[in-house]
Design an enzyme around this catalytic site. Structure first.
Site, PDB file in Angstrom:
ATOM      1  N   LYS A 285       2.087  19.229  -3.983  1.00 44.92           N
ATOM      2  CA  LYS A 285       2.738  18.529  -2.874  1.00 44.92           C
ATOM      3  C   LYS A 285       4.136  19.127  -2.669  1.00 44.92           C
ATOM      4  O   LYS A 285       4.857  19.359  -3.640  1.00 44.92           O
ATOM      5  CB  LYS A 285       2.817  17.028  -3.212  1.00 44.92           C
ATOM      6  CG  LYS A 285       3.130  16.157  -2.019  1.00 44.92           C
ATOM      7  CD  LYS A 285       2.682  14.722  -2.216  1.00 44.92           C
ATOM      8  CE  LYS A 285       3.048  13.887  -1.007  1.00 44.92           C
ATOM      9  NZ  LYS A 285       2.407  12.592  -0.959  1.00 44.92           N
ATOM     10  N   GLU A 373      -4.929  -2.622  -0.898  1.00 43.12           N
ATOM     11  CA  GLU A 373      -4.272  -3.810  -0.355  1.00 43.12           C
ATOM     12  C   GLU A 373      -5.049  -5.080  -0.679  1.00 43.12           C
ATOM     13  O   GLU A 373      -4.468  -6.113  -1.042  1.00 43.12           O
ATOM     14  CB  GLU A 373      -4.094  -3.670   1.161  1.00 43.12           C
ATOM     15  CG  GLU A 373      -3.028  -2.675   1.585  1.00 43.12           C
ATOM     16  CD  GLU A 373      -3.468  -1.220   1.552  1.00 43.12           C
ATOM     17  OE1 GLU A 373      -4.679  -0.964   1.325  1.00 43.12           O
ATOM     18  OE2 GLU A 373      -2.623  -0.332   1.766  1.00 43.12           O
ATOM     19  N   ARG A 401      -5.519  -4.827   6.083  1.00 44.29           N
ATOM     20  CA  ARG A 401      -6.628  -4.451   5.194  1.00 44.29           C
ATOM     21  C   ARG A 401      -7.073  -5.605   4.290  1.00 44.29           C
ATOM     22  O   ARG A 401      -8.093  -5.499   3.619  1.00 44.29           O
ATOM     23  CB  ARG A 401      -6.202  -3.283   4.300  1.00 44.29           C
ATOM     24  CG  ARG A 401      -6.198  -1.936   4.973  1.00 44.29           C
ATOM     25  CD  ARG A 401      -7.581  -1.325   4.900  1.00 44.29           C
ATOM     26  NE  ARG A 401      -7.716  -0.181   5.789  1.00 44.29           N
ATOM     27  CZ  ARG A 401      -7.687   1.072   5.404  1.00 44.29           C
ATOM     28  NH1 ARG A 401      -7.498   1.366   4.145  1.00 44.29           N
ATOM     29  NH2 ARG A 401      -7.859   2.037   6.279  1.00 44.29           N
TER      30      ARG A 401
HETATM   31  C1  LIG Z   1      -4.177   1.645   4.103  1.00 51.30           C
HETATM   32  C2  LIG Z   1      -2.915   2.442   3.891  1.00 51.30           C
HETATM   33  N1  LIG Z   1      -2.080   2.095   2.901  1.00 51.30           N
HETATM   34  C3  LIG Z   1      -0.952   2.801   2.709  1.00 51.30           C
HETATM   35  C4  LIG Z   1      -0.643   3.861   3.510  1.00 51.30           C
HETATM   36  C5  LIG Z   1       0.672   4.597   3.356  1.00 51.30           C
HETATM   37  N2  LIG Z   1       0.441   5.981   2.908  1.00 51.30           N
HETATM   38  C6  LIG Z   1       0.436   7.019   3.751  1.00 51.30           C
HETATM   39  S1  LIG Z   1       0.110   8.464   3.007  1.00 51.30           S
HETATM   40  C7  LIG Z   1       0.006   7.718   1.508  1.00 51.30           C
HETATM   41  C8  LIG Z   1      -0.265   8.530   0.284  1.00 51.30           C
HETATM   42  C9  LIG Z   1      -1.562   9.176   0.368  1.00 51.30           C
HETATM   43  O1  LIG Z   1      -1.740   9.976  -0.768  1.00 51.30           O
HETATM   44  P1  LIG Z   1      -2.825  11.102  -0.740  1.00 51.30           P
HETATM   45  O2  LIG Z   1      -4.051  10.607  -0.093  1.00 51.30           O
HETATM   46  O3  LIG Z   1      -2.952  11.633  -2.105  1.00 51.30           O
HETATM   47  O4  LIG Z   1      -2.216  12.182   0.244  1.00 51.30           O
HETATM   48  P2  LIG Z   1      -0.979  13.154   0.030  1.00 51.30           P
HETATM   49  O5  LIG Z   1       0.117  12.606   0.888  1.00 51.30           O
HETATM   50  O6  LIG Z   1      -0.626  13.176  -1.422  1.00 51.30           O
HETATM   51  O7  LIG Z   1      -1.445  14.455   0.522  1.00 51.30           O
HETATM   52  C10 LIG Z   1       0.212   6.351   1.608  1.00 51.30           C
HETATM   53  C11 LIG Z   1       0.221   5.402   0.486  1.00 51.30           C
HETATM   54  C12 LIG Z   1      -1.539   4.169   4.545  1.00 51.30           C
HETATM   55  N3  LIG Z   1      -1.299   5.159   5.422  1.00 51.30           N
HETATM   56  N4  LIG Z   1      -2.656   3.460   4.713  1.00 51.30           N
END
Ligand SMILES: Cc1ncc(C[n+]2csc(CCOP(=O)(O)OP(=O)(O)O)c2C)c(N)n1
Length: 629
Positions: A285, A373, A401
């Site tokens: 990342k 959630e 959610r």
């Molecule tokens: C239902 C939901 N909960 C929380 C989020 C906030 N959120 C956006 S990206 C993210 C992290 C996602 O991690 P990952 O899938 O590993 O992707 P990365 O950013 O590490 O590439 C979160 C928690 C969201 N978009 N949707």
């Protein structure tokens, strides 16, 4: 020499129209393109802000996907879509990046009306595999659908929504979804949950296998039986089918997600395969920029403008002015110091809800459920039922959610869960998928539920005091994506005894009922415009203050205001309660979002566009007064 070799400056990235040019490029050209895209992202996002680290991490992966597959016939489904910037660049949108996430500008997520290459939209996580399932079932009926590829991060894989779909599709060996797991060991902050440990085991297994190959050649024959005994012990742990294989998938990986050679080979194999496939890709990342590579607190996940040379953020923290998330975190920090049996729960939003400091001070009292959630709500409810009052910190949009859990698990059992609804109201750059304008209608008809929203930071603390004071629950305290002043005296205010409204301005020609941070500027505008109206702070949206409702001058116009969707909101509740109580209203108007999705853009600009800024409220009230008999 191919076309890309001649690319020397950032203009070339802007000139990309379609991803088809990638088909001609060799590895060196692809690597040079990856470097250019990273420079472009650093340069561009340092001016506009946006989702930074996730995009820096998927540069090679996105290029490889577009090289091997043929979008738009092949369907590239990006989970969340926050990591879709490289895809936007490769599909001809680099030129619009200076408007990223701004009013009427390029969306920060995929948008079907932005490009034919955006086959699916999201913003909330963990939907890509289920979306792929729908497309797989549509494919026999639609000749325009080619391969179906779902990209998902290790953080998003934690969610029940993703796991359900993974399980479901594993049951259909004849369908061949290609699922790319982008494993960077991070959600916004460090990933949590046993799945993330399992991914570590898979990575260890690969190292173990290659180590075994190398060492067994070096060990003398007579010592091999001894080493194999030791080996057997760890073998059970490190070998055998992994989770994905057990669910019916062909599994490839983990492979280096920054190596075009490995990526292209694996994607081509998956393209030829006729079985469900998971390709486990390891990426870093924030790759390619030192400050973001080192970040474990999620500071570079979504950024404000910064100095590209050294990664310093332009926006300096203002003394005593804090976000409402920060104010809430400070309150919780203080509360924890006197309540040893108190937990804060967050579904993966430690950074966004500014809980990093709380986590440092009270690591065992911050429960990060990951993107789960529904689990966070049910778990919070049952904790409360066992005498430990937890505070669930959750964005309004993500509470969606857990709708069923709020009703079925929490409210029905009167569990004393305190729900801190962060980002209530418009959210700015994230836009349509993230607007916090649906939680009031969602919660307003739930029995036992209390909903509160402060007019300022000081009132936020009074409402939190009230929430912790009452015995049963649940109670939701909403707060906006905005800032206010912190003052230590906020900790020692007079507590509220009961859910009540307050009158902020007295007038005789009409009444405005509103809640939230509009109240201060609205009150000032009423005074400066010499508007002879009453202004009421409806700091409790549920229950309504019946005593004050009964005292309203219903022969004069009544205007309600909410930075929320109208259906099921404050205005409708006020009007129907007045009628239930036998009052007849001469003139009534409810201001709010009328059955619509609000796009991304600056909060103030959007409020103005929807007639919800201070000036529009004053105009609406004036018009009602002028029209009154
Ligand atoms: C239902 C939901 N909960 C929380 C989020 C906030 N959120 C956006 S990206 C993210 C992290 C996602 O991690 P990952 O899938 O590993 O992707 P990365 O950013 O590490 O590439 C979160 C928690 C969201 N978009 N949707």
């Amino acid at each position: 020499m191919s076309r890309m070799r001649k690319r020397t400056d950032l203009m070339d990235v802007v000139s990309i129209k379609e991803p088809s040019f990638l088909k001609d490029l060799g590895t060196e050209d692809l690597e040079s393109l990856a470097r250019e895209i990273r420079s472009f992202l650093i340069n561009s996002l340092s001016k506009t802000g946006g989702h930074f680290s996730s995009n820096m991490g998927v540069v090679e992966l996105t290029i490889a996907l577009h090289k091997v597959f043929d979008s738009p016939k092949d369907q590239l489904i990006f989970d969340v879509g926050h990591q879709g910037y490289v895809h936007k660049i490769l599909t001809g949108r680099a030129g619009a990046f200076d408007s990223l996430r701004q009013t009427d500008g390029l969306s920060g997520f995929l948008k079907r009306n932005e490009s034919v290459h955006d086959c699916y939209e999201a913003g909330h996580s963990s939907t890509s595999i289920a979306a792929a399932a729908g497309m797989l079932f549509a494919k026999p009926h639609n000749a325009d659908i080619g391969n179906i590829i779902a990209l998902i991060g290790d953080g998003s894989l934690n969610s029940g929504a993703a796991l359900e779909a993974l399980n479901f599709l594993g049951h259909y060996p004849e369908k061949n979804p290609i699922i790319i797991l982008n494993d960077n060991e991070m959600s916004i902050t460090e990933n949590v949950g046993h799945l993330s440990r399992m991914l570590t085991q898979i990575r260890m297994r690969r190292s173990y296998r290659s180590l075994r190959r190398k060492t067994s050649r070096m060990i003398p024959k007579r010592l091999r039986p001894f080493t194999s005994k030791v080996e057997k012990r760890i073998k059970g742990f490190l070998t055998g089918p992994n989770y994905f294989e057990a669910l019916g998938y062909d599994y490839y990986g983990p492979l280096d997600g920054h190596s075009f050679k490995h990526l292209i080979k694996a994607l081509e194999n998956a393209k030829r395969s006729n079985k469900p496939t998971v390709i486990h890709v390891r990426t870093k990342k924030g790759c390619g920029y030192t400050p973001s590579e080192a970040d474990k607190e999620g500071l570079w996940h979504g950024v404000k403008p910064f100095d590209a040379k050294n990664g310093a953020f332009h926006a300096k923290p203002e003394t005593n002015v804090m976000t409402y998330s920060g104010l809430t975190a400070k309150y919780l920090h203080n509360h924890a110091s006197t309540h040893p049996d108190f937990y804060v729960i967050t579904p993966a939003m430690v950074g966004g809800s500014e809980l990093n400091d709380f986590k440092k001070t009270y690591p065992d009292r911050l429960i990060d459920t990951g993107i789960a959630e529904a689990t966070s709500v049910t778990m919070g409810g049952s904790l409360a039922m066992k005498g430990v009052r937890p505070f669930l910190s959750i964005y309004s949009t993500f509470l969606q959610r857990a709708y069923d859990q709020v009703i079925h698990d929490v409210a029905r059992q009167k569990a004393g869960l305190i729900i801190g609804i962060d980002r209530a109201g418009l959210v700015g750059g994230d836009g349509e998928t993230h607007q916090g304008i649906y939680d009031i209608p969602m919660l307003s008809h739930v029995p036992n539920m209390t909903i509160a929203h402060p007019k300022d930071g000081a009132e936020l603390y009074r409402l939190l005091d009230y929430a912790f004071k009452i015995e049963s629950g649940p109670i939701a305290v909403r707060y906006p994506r905005a800032k206010d002043v912190f003052d230590a005296s906020m900790f020692t205010q007079k507590p509220l005894d009961m859910p009540s409204w307050e009158t902020l301005h007295e007038g005789s020609r009409g009444t405005i009922i509103a809640f939230g941070d509009i109240l201060k500027p609205l009150n000032e505008a009423i005074v400066s415009n010499k508007l002879d109206v009453t202004l009421i702070n409806a700091r409790f949206i549920k229950p309504l203050d019946k005593r004050m409702l009964l005292s309203l001058k219903t022969d004069k116009p009544i205007l309600t205001y909410e930075e929320s969707t109208l259906n099921g909101g404050l205005g409708q509740m006020v009007l129907s309660k007045l009628y239930q109580m036998g009052r007849r209203v001469n003139a009534f108007k409810a201001l709010g979002f009328d059955d619509t999705f609000v796009p991304h853009g600056d909060r103030e600009a959007m409020l103005k566009r929807y007639g919800l800024d201070v000036e529009s409220v004053i105009d609406a009230m004036r018009e009602m007064i002028d029209d009154a008999p």
